[in-house]
Design a protein around this motif. Structure first.
Motif, PDB file in Angstrom:
ATOM      1  N   ALA A  40      15.456  43.828  56.511  1.00  0.00           N
ATOM      2  CA  ALA A  40      14.084  44.202  55.264  1.00  0.00           C
ATOM      3  C   ALA A  40      13.127  43.419  56.078  1.00  0.00           C
ATOM      4  CB  ALA A  40      14.664  43.675  53.769  1.00  0.00           C
ATOM      5  N   ALA A  45       4.739  41.557  49.592  1.00  0.00           N
ATOM      6  CA  ALA A  45       5.795  40.862  48.245  1.00  0.00           C
ATOM      7  C   ALA A  45       5.684  39.344  48.749  1.00  0.00           C
ATOM      8  CB  ALA A  45       7.532  41.239  48.155  1.00  0.00           C
ATOM      9  N   GLU A 102      12.046  33.976  56.369  1.00  0.00           N
ATOM     10  CA  GLU A 102      11.845  35.057  55.578  1.00  0.00           C
ATOM     11  C   GLU A 102      10.619  34.970  56.472  1.00  0.00           C
ATOM     12  OE1 GLU A 102      11.238  33.831  51.951  1.00  0.00           O
ATOM     13  OE2 GLU A 102      13.362  34.427  50.729  1.00  0.00           O
ATOM     14  N   GLU A 140       9.645  43.911  52.789  1.00  0.00           N
ATOM     15  CA  GLU A 140       8.942  43.854  51.260  1.00  0.00           C
ATOM     16  C   GLU A 140       7.362  44.209  51.660  1.00  0.00           C
ATOM     17  OE1 GLU A 140      10.715  41.373  47.977  1.00  0.00           O
ATOM     18  OE2 GLU A 140      12.596  40.541  50.436  1.00  0.00           O
ATOM     19  N   PRO A 196      12.183  50.373  53.861  1.00  0.00           N
ATOM     20  CA  PRO A 196      11.521  49.652  53.008  1.00  0.00           C
ATOM     21  C   PRO A 196      10.810  50.738  52.471  1.00  0.00           C
ATOM     22  CG  PRO A 196      10.355  50.070  55.227  1.00  0.00           C
ATOM     23  CD  PRO A 196      11.427  50.548  55.079  1.00  0.00           C
ATOM     24  N   HIS A 204       3.111  40.295  53.445  1.00  0.00           N
ATOM     25  CA  HIS A 204       4.772  41.350  54.313  1.00  0.00           C
ATOM     26  C   HIS A 204       5.315  40.353  53.933  1.00  0.00           C
ATOM     27  CE1 HIS A 204       2.223  45.068  53.412  1.00  0.00           C
ATOM     28  NE2 HIS A 204       1.353  44.471  54.335  1.00  0.00           N
ATOM     29  N   ARG A 205       6.879  40.617  53.543  1.00  0.00           N
ATOM     30  CA  ARG A 205       7.839  39.285  53.656  1.00  0.00           C
ATOM     31  C   ARG A 205       8.782  40.042  54.674  1.00  0.00           C
ATOM     32  NH1 ARG A 205       9.415  38.111  48.800  1.00  0.00           N
ATOM     33  NH2 ARG A 205       8.895  36.335  48.703  1.00  0.00           N
TER      34      ARG A 205
END
Length: 493
Positions: free
Chosen positions: A382, A387, A465, A384, A347, A396-397
């Motif tokens: 991941a 985001a 997600e 993000e 990140p 947060h994603r």
């Protein structure tokens, strides 16, 4: 009664009467009592106002007569007898010594109607005396008006009988006493019918509820046509029955699926043991123990998953929330898998959230296990920071992307159901019990987040997600977290 026995409950008479009357009877009694009290108070007020008004009329007419006689006295034009109509009216003019100077034709010419000390010689006076003093029956209203001159003060006395007033009040009282019971009886009958008609839908609801049994899945309560509170109650109760029926169906399906999933490893274990018992000395015990251990581990995982789902159903709130850095948590989860296929995208900045670390780790572990099981060559992890949806920096994603066959859009909501496996994953030894994504959704809800599935970019594949809330008052400070605002009471990590 033994000394240690509790005292018997005392049944109060009003409770027995209340039970005997029922709701319909109680409502009618309350309504009739309220109306009866209202009518009684209204009747008393009416009778009082009528009596006061009649007395005021008698006083007005008496003062009018007294003023006319006082005007004659002022002009020294008193006649004897005084020109006053007889009947129920008596008039006297007395001097300061109480002597009768003039009187009407029916009045006493020697004895005044009232004693001189009972009247005010400077202001009009009202008195009620016995009719015997003036030769009338019943009480008499006497008014006194000053007259004459300063040298020769006089007082005009006018008496009028209150017999008509008493007669009128008696007639009104008799009418009220006769009509009120009849009116109350009519109102009671109307109230009984109206309350019965009002409670008829309630009785229909009771009978409908009595006919619904635990085995009957299609029972519904009758909904009255009137758009009132009972109609809304019936609709609400039917909605509740639908929810209970849906919950009962889900529970039955859950129990059936759980029993089916538990039976498979138990059947395998029993088969292994029966074969080993028949082969006796020829049994390959190391291989049997490996197979049994595999089934036991699978059975243990299934039981743990079921217990976790049961805990999430009973206690939806987070048990031990605290600051968690998602980048570090994702790195620790990725370290359990070989690279390739699992690859972690570092990140750009720390991403702090609030939640139970064990539950968040379970979310990521289930998602990565599922992705590794279906990926062809690679799984990408991941995060993000800030985001997500719901406002700038609200979530947060966290993404888990694989290049496997993916999930059709029509099935992306269904896969979150318990014991749900799509056709390509029906092999229980490979595809699991179908509880992984169900656990992920429940734990994500407990953490205050959301989860949804999308196509990988580029396809084919699946992108999961997970949106987790940003820690309130988050201010990154190097590798540490400085918390301000409402979350300042939470220790740094």
């Amino acid at each position: 009664m033994s000394p240690g026995a509790p005292p018997a409950p005392v049944r109060r008479p009003w409770r027995r009467l209340r039970a005997a009357l029922g709701l319909r009877g109680r409502l009618m009694v309350i309504g009739v009592l309220g109306v009866s009290v209202g009518l009684a108070v209204g009747g008393l007020v009416l009778l009082g106002v009528l009596t006061w008004s009649l007395h005021r009329t008698v006083d007005t007419e008496a003062f009018r007569t007294a003023d006319a006689v006082a005007l004659l006295a002022a002009e020294d034009a008193l006649s004897d007898p005084l020109p006053v109509a007889g009947g129920q009216v008596r008039v006297q003019v007395i001097d300061a010594q109480g002597r009768v100077r003039a009187a009407s034709i029916d009045a006493d010419r020697l004895v005044p109607m009232v004693r001189p000390d009972q009247v005010d010689r400077d202001a009009p006076t009202r008195l009620t005396v016995s009719g015997e003093r003036v030769g009338l029956t019943g009480p008499v209203r006497v008014v006194a008006v000053p007259a004459g001159t300063a040298e020769d003060p006089l007082t005009v006395l006018v008496a009028r009988s209150l017999g008509d007033v008493r007669q009128s009040a008696h007639v009104v009282r008799t009418i009220l006493l006769v009509s009120f019971p009849l009116l109350v009886a009519v109102l009671a009958a109307v109230a009984w019918r109206v309350v019965g008609a009002t409670l008829r839908p309630v009785e229909a609801l009771r009978r409908g509820a009595e006919e619904i049994t635990g085995r009957d899945g299609s029972g519904r309560l009758p909904v009255p046509a009137s758009q009132d509170e009972i109609h809304r109650l019936a609709v609400t109760l039917n909605d509740m029955l639908d929810r209970l029926r849906s919950g009962r169906d889900r529970q039955r399906a859950f129990v059936a699926d759980a029993a089916h999933e538990l039976r498979s490893p138990l059947t395998n274990m029993r088969t292994e043991l029966e074969v080993a018992q028949r082969l006796a000395d020829r049994t390959d015990w190391p291989a049997v123990s490996v197979n049994l251990l595999t089934d036991v581990e699978r059975l243990s995982r299934l039981v743990d998953d079921l217990l976790l789902l049961a805990r999430t159903d009973e206690a939806p709130a987070v048990r031990s929330a605290g600051p968690v850095e998602l980048g570090g948590l994702l790195a620790s989860v990725a370290a359990r898998y070989p690279s390739p296929p699992v690859r972690l995208v570092a990140p750009a900045a720390p991403a702090w959230t609030v939640g139970d670390p064990d539950e968040l780790r379970r979310i990521l572990t289930n998602l990565v296990d599922n992705a590794v099981r279906h990926a062809r060559t690679e799984v990408v992890l991941a995060v993000e920071p800030g985001a997500g949806e719901g406002g700038v920096g609200a979530y947060h994603r966290v993404t888990v992307t694989d290049d496997g066959p993916g999930i059709p859009a029509a099935d992306r909501e269904r896969v979150f159901g318990r014991f749900t496996r799509l056709d390509p994953g029906r092999d229980r030894d490979v595809g699991g019990a179908g509880l992984g994504l169900a656990i992920v959704r429940e734990l994500t809800r407990r953490a205050g987040g959301r989860i949804h599935l999308a196509d990988a970019d580029p396809p084919p594949g699946l992108r999961v997600e997970v949106l987790l809330p940003v820690l309130p008052g988050e201010e990154p400070d190097g590798d540490r977290l400085r918390v301000t605002g409402p979350a300042a009471g939470v220790s740094d990590r």
